[in-house]
Structures are given as structure tokens and as C-alpha cells.
Design a protein around this motif. Sequence first.
Motif, mmCIF file in Angstrom:
data_model
loop_
_atom_site.group_PDB
_atom_site.id
_atom_site.type_symbol
_atom_site.label_atom_id
_atom_site.label_comp_id
_atom_site.label_asym_id
_atom_site.label_seq_id
_atom_site.Cartn_x
_atom_site.Cartn_y
_atom_site.Cartn_z
ATOM 1 N N ASP A 20 -11.163 2.376 -22.443
ATOM 2 C CA ASP A 20 -11.304 1.244 -23.348
ATOM 3 C C ASP A 20 -9.919 0.835 -23.840
ATOM 4 O O ASP A 20 -8.899 1.379 -23.388
ATOM 5 N N SER A 21 -9.859 -0.101 -24.749
ATOM 6 C CA SER A 21 -8.576 -0.677 -25.151
ATOM 7 C C SER A 21 -7.883 0.094 -26.262
ATOM 8 O O SER A 21 -6.772 -0.272 -26.678
ATOM 9 N N ARG A 22 -8.487 1.152 -26.745
ATOM 10 C CA ARG A 22 -7.845 1.941 -27.797
ATOM 11 C C ARG A 22 -6.765 2.820 -27.191
ATOM 12 O O ARG A 22 -6.949 3.395 -26.126
ATOM 13 N N GLY A 23 -5.643 2.924 -27.864
ATOM 14 C CA GLY A 23 -4.499 3.649 -27.322
ATOM 15 C C GLY A 23 -3.547 2.692 -26.621
ATOM 16 O O GLY A 23 -3.896 1.547 -26.315
ATOM 17 N N SER A 24 -2.339 3.173 -26.337
ATOM 18 C CA SER A 24 -1.347 2.309 -25.690
ATOM 19 C C SER A 24 -1.674 2.094 -24.220
ATOM 20 O O SER A 24 -2.396 2.892 -23.608
ATOM 21 N N VAL B 238 -15.989 -5.779 -20.307
ATOM 22 C CA VAL B 238 -16.277 -6.734 -21.381
ATOM 23 C C VAL B 238 -14.954 -7.115 -22.027
ATOM 24 O O VAL B 238 -14.273 -6.261 -22.625
ATOM 25 N N ALA B 239 -14.566 -8.344 -21.923
ATOM 26 C CA ALA B 239 -13.319 -8.808 -22.545
ATOM 27 C C ALA B 239 -13.584 -9.050 -24.024
ATOM 28 O O ALA B 239 -14.319 -9.957 -24.400
ATOM 29 N N CYS B 240 -12.997 -8.224 -24.858
ATOM 30 C CA CYS B 240 -13.224 -8.346 -26.303
ATOM 31 C C CYS B 240 -11.953 -7.950 -27.048
ATOM 32 O O CYS B 240 -11.177 -7.120 -26.586
ATOM 33 N N LYS B 241 -11.754 -8.554 -28.213
ATOM 34 C CA LYS B 241 -10.590 -8.215 -29.044
ATOM 35 C C LYS B 241 -10.987 -7.184 -30.105
ATOM 36 O O LYS B 241 -10.412 -6.109 -30.178
ATOM 37 N N SER B 242 -11.954 -7.512 -30.935
ATOM 38 C CA SER B 242 -12.485 -6.546 -31.903
ATOM 39 C C SER B 242 -13.762 -5.958 -31.310
ATOM 40 O O SER B 242 -14.891 -6.345 -31.657
ATOM 41 N N CYS B 243 -13.584 -5.028 -30.388
ATOM 42 C CA CYS B 243 -14.721 -4.510 -29.618
ATOM 43 C C CYS B 243 -15.633 -3.636 -30.484
ATOM 44 O O CYS B 243 -15.160 -2.868 -31.337
ATOM 45 N N THR B 244 -16.936 -3.739 -30.214
ATOM 46 C CA THR B 244 -17.891 -2.831 -30.838
ATOM 47 C C THR B 244 -17.871 -1.501 -30.072
ATOM 48 O O THR B 244 -17.294 -1.401 -28.977
ATOM 49 N N GLU C 51 -20.313 -0.145 -28.575
ATOM 50 C CA GLU C 51 -21.040 -0.355 -27.320
ATOM 51 C C GLU C 51 -20.153 -1.022 -26.271
ATOM 52 O O GLU C 51 -20.176 -0.641 -25.090
ATOM 53 N N GLU C 52 -19.337 -1.983 -26.702
ATOM 54 C CA GLU C 52 -18.433 -2.656 -25.762
ATOM 55 C C GLU C 52 -17.337 -1.704 -25.283
ATOM 56 O O GLU C 52 -16.970 -1.705 -24.103
ATOM 57 N N HIS C 53 -16.833 -0.883 -26.187
ATOM 58 C CA HIS C 53 -15.849 0.141 -25.778
ATOM 59 C C HIS C 53 -16.457 1.062 -24.720
ATOM 60 O O HIS C 53 -15.802 1.418 -23.735
ATOM 61 N N ALA C 54 -17.731 1.464 -24.941
ATOM 62 C CA ALA C 54 -18.393 2.381 -24.015
ATOM 63 C C ALA C 54 -18.555 1.743 -22.636
ATOM 64 O O ALA C 54 -18.398 2.411 -21.606
ATOM 65 N N GLN C 55 -18.856 0.443 -22.596
ATOM 66 C CA GLN C 55 -19.010 -0.242 -21.307
ATOM 67 C C GLN C 55 -17.682 -0.315 -20.553
ATOM 68 O O GLN C 55 -17.652 -0.232 -19.323
ATOM 69 N N ASN C 56 -16.587 -0.462 -21.300
ATOM 70 C CA ASN C 56 -15.269 -0.538 -20.652
ATOM 71 C C ASN C 56 -14.771 0.833 -20.203
ATOM 72 O O ASN C 56 -13.985 0.945 -19.266
ATOM 73 N N SER D 62 -6.727 -2.184 -17.963
ATOM 74 C CA SER D 62 -6.310 -3.443 -17.330
ATOM 75 C C SER D 62 -7.470 -4.254 -16.757
ATOM 76 O O SER D 62 -7.330 -5.444 -16.518
ATOM 77 N N GLU D 63 -8.637 -3.603 -16.519
ATOM 78 C CA GLU D 63 -9.770 -4.323 -15.941
ATOM 79 C C GLU D 63 -11.026 -4.096 -16.781
ATOM 80 O O GLU D 63 -11.957 -3.404 -16.370
ATOM 81 N N PRO D 64 -11.070 -4.649 -17.988
ATOM 82 C CA PRO D 64 -12.238 -4.422 -18.850
ATOM 83 C C PRO D 64 -13.492 -5.069 -18.276
ATOM 84 O O PRO D 64 -13.435 -6.151 -17.695
#
Length: 312
Positions: free
Chosen positions: A244-248, A289-295, A297-302, A285-287
Motif C-alpha cells: 500500500d502507499s504507507r511508507g516511503s 485503487v488509486a486513492c490519496k486518503s485511503c481507507t 479496505e483500500e489499503h488492503a486491496q492495494n 507504483s501500481e495501486p
Amino acid sequence: VSVNGDEYGTPENLGAKVNTEANESFPFITDDNVLFFSSNGKTGFGGLDVFKMDLNKGTDAINVGEPVNTSKDDFAFTYNAIKKVGFFSSNRDGVDNIYKADPVCNVEALVRVKDAKTGNVIEGAMVMLVDEKQKTISNQTTATNGEIITGVMCNTSYSAQVSKSGYESGVFDVKKAENEQVVVEALLNPIIPIITEKEVILQPIYFEFNRSNITAEGAAELDKLVAVMNEYPEMVIFAKSHTDSRGSDSYNMKLSDRRAKSTVQYLISKGIAKERISGQGFGESEPKVACKSCTEEEHAQNRRSEFLIVKK
């Protein structure tokens, strides 16, 4: 004493299992041949206590315990097995009164979860017991033996809702019982991987937070991929690992690459030729679900793994 019409035999002492040098009184025998009586000569709570003895088994008389017995005199216990109610007398309040006794009923529900195909027990399955009004009364995870045990009410039916990642969920009846253990065999059918023209779709491959080692649940899913590749001996797979998008960005790229390599090594360890499996991490790099403030559930899908078919 034996009774034959109007003729009576010689009285016989019931022996040390019942009688003491003190007083044993108020005998009562139930329809199923259990003797209740009171004694002030056996170890108890004080004064006269109520004891019972199973005449079919001939075992020692036992104290029926609290709350029937107290430090005062408790005596003249009777029990109706059909209506399931008892009555006895006691001077616990300073005078002789008659009290009602409702029997305690204990039932254990044991749910054993197994793989319907292999018969192997399933550890970590979620078992939720609900009553007839759909109220949840227990929510447990199966132990290494695939079982959960919980107390339930007597003469009450329940259902066990059982789920486990990689398996079809199931609902199983827990039958009414009284003073016994109810055993439920919950057989779960494994979910077969979906094979498309482009990829093999598995259930999510879970990793522990910030780790790249394969978990038991992840291994169970990868074993299905092994089965598919054994069924299609020409199949070549490219494993893609995503975070997911958390972390660098750089950290996620390295973490996903380690996870992809762990996946590849696991498959090789199961006998898949190294020429048939490769992998790479793609970080965030290939989410999916494209989201900025992800839930969550969206983090889990990515946070996923993909298994692309290079050659079928």
C-alpha cells in the motif's frame, strides 16, 4: 426391606456408603433409581445435609453441595424427573420452610473444523455461535487441533457460522442437548483458484506487518498455485508483489521485492522448477485503487500479490 404384597422381609442396612454412626433420614428414590437422603454424620456444610447415591452404580453417596446445602439443617429432598424440579426443606432462615430446586444443566458445544477434501483439521478458522434469534453468544478461533469448545444453554439449538480464508464459509447446526457434549463436524470446501488467460487468481497472500516471510495462511494459498502448476506442467508464472502507499517509495519497493522473492522461493521449495517461476516487487507504483486518503479496505486491496501467466 423387600415387600411382597402384605409381607415384608428383614430390613437390611444400606452399608457404609450411606450410613454413619449419626443420623441418616428422609430417603427418596427417583424413577431412575437415584437415592436422596439427609445425614448429619457425613462431611458436609453443617447440620443435616442432602446427599445422593446412584443405586444402579453403587458408588459412594456424594454431597449435593450448595445452594441446596447450608450450615443449617437441609433435608427431605425429592425430585420429579419428568417435570425436572426438586423440593426440599430447610431451616436456613430459622424456621422450617419448603424450597424449590431447579437442576443445573450443562452442555458443551465442540466444533471441529476440517478441510472437506483432505480431512485435515483447520487451525485459525473463525467459529461464531448464534442462537435462534441470531444473537452471537460465542466468537472463537480454532486451535491447532481445529477445535473450539464453548458452553451453551441446555435444550437450545444453535448454528455455527464457520469461515476461513481460502475456504467457502459454512453454517452448521448445533443440536439441542442436555448434560452432554455436542460434537459438530464442520467441513469447509477449499476455494479453487480462478485461472484466466492472463493470471491465476488466489485469495490474498498475507504477510506480517513489515515482514516478508510467508505466513501459514499465505502458504495454504500458494499450495493451491503449486497444484495448478503441477496440473499444467508447461505453465510459467511471474509473481508481482505490491504494497500500500504507507511508507516511503524506496522502502516499499524493497519490501515488496523481498516478498516476491519469498514467494518464489516457497514455490521452488515445493518442487516447482526455478525456470517456471520468477517474481518482482513493484512497491506502491501500481495501486489497484488509486486513492490519496485511503481507507483500510483500500489499503488492503492495494497490498496484494498477482500471479501472471507468462506461458500456459
